[in-house]
Design a protein around this motif. Structure first.
Motif, PDB file in Angstrom:
ATOM      1  N   UNK A 238     -10.192  22.110 -12.677  1.00  0.00           N
ATOM      2  CA  UNK A 238     -11.486  21.586 -13.117  1.00  0.00           C
ATOM      3  C   UNK A 238     -11.369  20.286 -13.903  1.00  0.00           C
ATOM      4  N   UNK A 239     -10.253  20.091 -14.582  1.00  0.00           N
ATOM      5  CA  UNK A 239     -10.171  19.067 -15.619  1.00  0.00           C
ATOM      6  C   UNK A 239     -10.071  17.640 -15.110  1.00  0.00           C
ATOM      7  N   UNK A 240      -9.428  17.441 -13.969  1.00  0.00           N
ATOM      8  CA  UNK A 240      -9.160  16.087 -13.507  1.00  0.00           C
ATOM      9  C   UNK A 240      -7.998  15.419 -14.212  1.00  0.00           C
ATOM     10  N   UNK A 241      -7.283  16.171 -15.069  1.00  0.00           N
ATOM     11  CA  UNK A 241      -6.177  15.578 -15.825  1.00  0.00           C
ATOM     12  C   UNK A 241      -5.046  15.106 -14.903  1.00  0.00           C
ATOM     13  N   UNK A 242      -4.710  15.918 -13.916  1.00  0.00           N
ATOM     14  CA  UNK A 242      -3.615  15.541 -13.026  1.00  0.00           C
ATOM     15  C   UNK A 242      -3.960  14.273 -12.248  1.00  0.00           C
ATOM     16  N   UNK A 243      -5.181  14.195 -11.741  1.00  0.00           N
ATOM     17  CA  UNK A 243      -5.590  13.009 -10.983  1.00  0.00           C
ATOM     18  C   UNK A 243      -5.507  11.764 -11.854  1.00  0.00           C
ATOM     19  N   UNK A 244      -5.932  11.878 -13.109  1.00  0.00           N
ATOM     20  CA  UNK A 244      -5.872  10.737 -14.020  1.00  0.00           C
ATOM     21  C   UNK A 244      -4.426  10.363 -14.324  1.00  0.00           C
ATOM     22  N   UNK A 245      -3.577  11.351 -14.550  1.00  0.00           N
ATOM     23  CA  UNK A 245      -2.179  11.068 -14.846  1.00  0.00           C
ATOM     24  C   UNK A 245      -1.469  10.380 -13.697  1.00  0.00           C
ATOM     25  N   UNK A 246      -1.698  10.862 -12.481  1.00  0.00           N
ATOM     26  CA  UNK A 246      -1.061  10.260 -11.309  1.00  0.00           C
ATOM     27  C   UNK A 246      -1.598   8.851 -11.079  1.00  0.00           C
ATOM     28  N   UNK A 247      -2.928   8.683 -11.187  1.00  0.00           N
ATOM     29  CA  UNK A 247      -3.521   7.359 -10.984  1.00  0.00           C
ATOM     30  C   UNK A 247      -2.985   6.357 -12.003  1.00  0.00           C
ATOM     31  N   UNK A 248      -2.885   6.781 -13.255  1.00  0.00           N
ATOM     32  CA  UNK A 248      -2.384   5.882 -14.296  1.00  0.00           C
ATOM     33  C   UNK A 248      -0.939   5.484 -14.021  1.00  0.00           C
ATOM     34  N   UNK A 249      -0.140   6.446 -13.559  1.00  0.00           N
ATOM     35  CA  UNK A 249       1.253   6.145 -13.233  1.00  0.00           C
ATOM     36  C   UNK A 249       1.338   5.115 -12.115  1.00  0.00           C
ATOM     37  N   UNK A 250       0.566   5.311 -11.055  1.00  0.00           N
ATOM     38  CA  UNK A 250       0.620   4.403  -9.909  1.00  0.00           C
ATOM     39  C   UNK A 250       0.061   3.022 -10.255  1.00  0.00           C
ATOM     40  N   UNK A 251      -0.912   2.991 -11.164  1.00  0.00           N
ATOM     41  CA  UNK A 251      -1.534   1.724 -11.559  1.00  0.00           C
ATOM     42  C   UNK A 251      -0.816   1.076 -12.745  1.00  0.00           C
ATOM     43  N   UNK A 252       0.233   1.719 -13.210  1.00  0.00           N
ATOM     44  CA  UNK A 252       1.043   1.201 -14.321  1.00  0.00           C
ATOM     45  C   UNK A 252       0.205   0.918 -15.563  1.00  0.00           C
TER      46      UNK A 252
END
Length: 264
Positions: A238-252
């Motif tokens: 539900x949280x979206x935390x994983x999506x945010x973490x992965x996106x931030x990693x890929x976007x540096x």
């Protein structure tokens, strides 16, 4: 939350919150920050209020001045030994159950009930001159069962028995070797390191931290109940935390985690 400033010199537990970090200070300068019965009694309520504050993402427990906490106010033991020890255990359990990461910043003496509180924190950073000890054997007091087990889970049976059987104090380096301290720093660098690490904790996912804290605190108590595993898996979906973490990693870039701990 603005800092709460009790009258100067009075035994108190002043609190301040800045940039997501709550700092709870043990203050009783006349007795090296010994905990009075009233301080023990008040601590669970203070922690409950901080736990309910969404602005608080990490907690630092420290002592005023050059001492963390010299333990319980011994004069209070004459007034009601069992009651005083019950208050100390209740405060310890409230601290251990605090839902965000907790960090004890230790300088000077961390003894008796003070060490009991430090052990209840998730992590302990110490100044080089810090001294740790648990001293009920000097007073003929039976240390609480839950407190003993928490100490054993942290440092192992041998070190726990050394501390409890002897009542002797150990220095920060030995505390580091045995797991009683997680980091040791020069006196003048401790505050900066604690502040930097607290900011790091604030930047991380509360979802990850909350689940990890629950699972770690239950280690050794048998398998994690399936309903709790399911609960955290549902929160993760539900949280979206994983999506945010992965996106931030890929976007540096630095991630912006927004999941709030409100129940569970």
């Amino acid at each position: 939350m603005p800092a709460q400033i009790p009258p100067a010199g009075a035994p108190a537990l002043p609190v301040s919150v800045q940039d997501g970090v709550a700092t709870l200070t043990i203050r009783n300068p006349a007795k090296r920050n010994a905990m009075t019965p009233d301080m023990w009694r008040r601590m669970p309520a203070v922690l409950e209020r901080l736990a309910a504050d969404p602005a608080v993402r990490a907690l630092v427990l420290t002592g005023e001045g050059g001492t963390f906490c010299a333990g319980a106010d011994i004069s209070a033991l004459r007034e009601g030994d069992a009651e005083s020890r019950g208050l100390a255990v209740a405060a310890e359990e409230a601290l251990a159950a605090f839902p965000r990461p907790t960090l004890a910043a230790v300088r000077g003496h961390c003894v008796g009930g003070g060490c009991q509180l430090a052990v209840a924190c998730d992590l302990r950073f110490a100044a080089e001159g810090a001294l740790f000890g648990i001293t009920p054997a000097k007073l003929g007091i039976v240390y609480g069962a839950s407190s003993t087990r928490r100490l054993v889970s942290l440092v192992g049976p041998a070190t726990a028995k050394y501390l409890l059987f002897s009542g002797e104090l150990i220095d920060a380096e030995r505390a580091l070797r045995t797991g009683l301290a997680d980091e040791v720093h020069p006196e003048d660098e401790l505050d900066g390191r604690v502040a930097a690490f607290a900011r790091l904790l604030v930047s991380r996912s509360q979802l990850t931290q909350a689940a990890a804290k629950e699972f770690a605190n239950g280690a050794g108590a048998g398998p994690v109940p399936v309903e709790r595993v399911a609960y955290w898996e549902e929160r993760a979906r539900e949280s979206g935390e994983r999506a945010e973490g992965v996106a931030a990693f890929l976007e540096r870039r630095s991630p912006v985690f927004t999941w709030p701990l409100t129940d569970g």
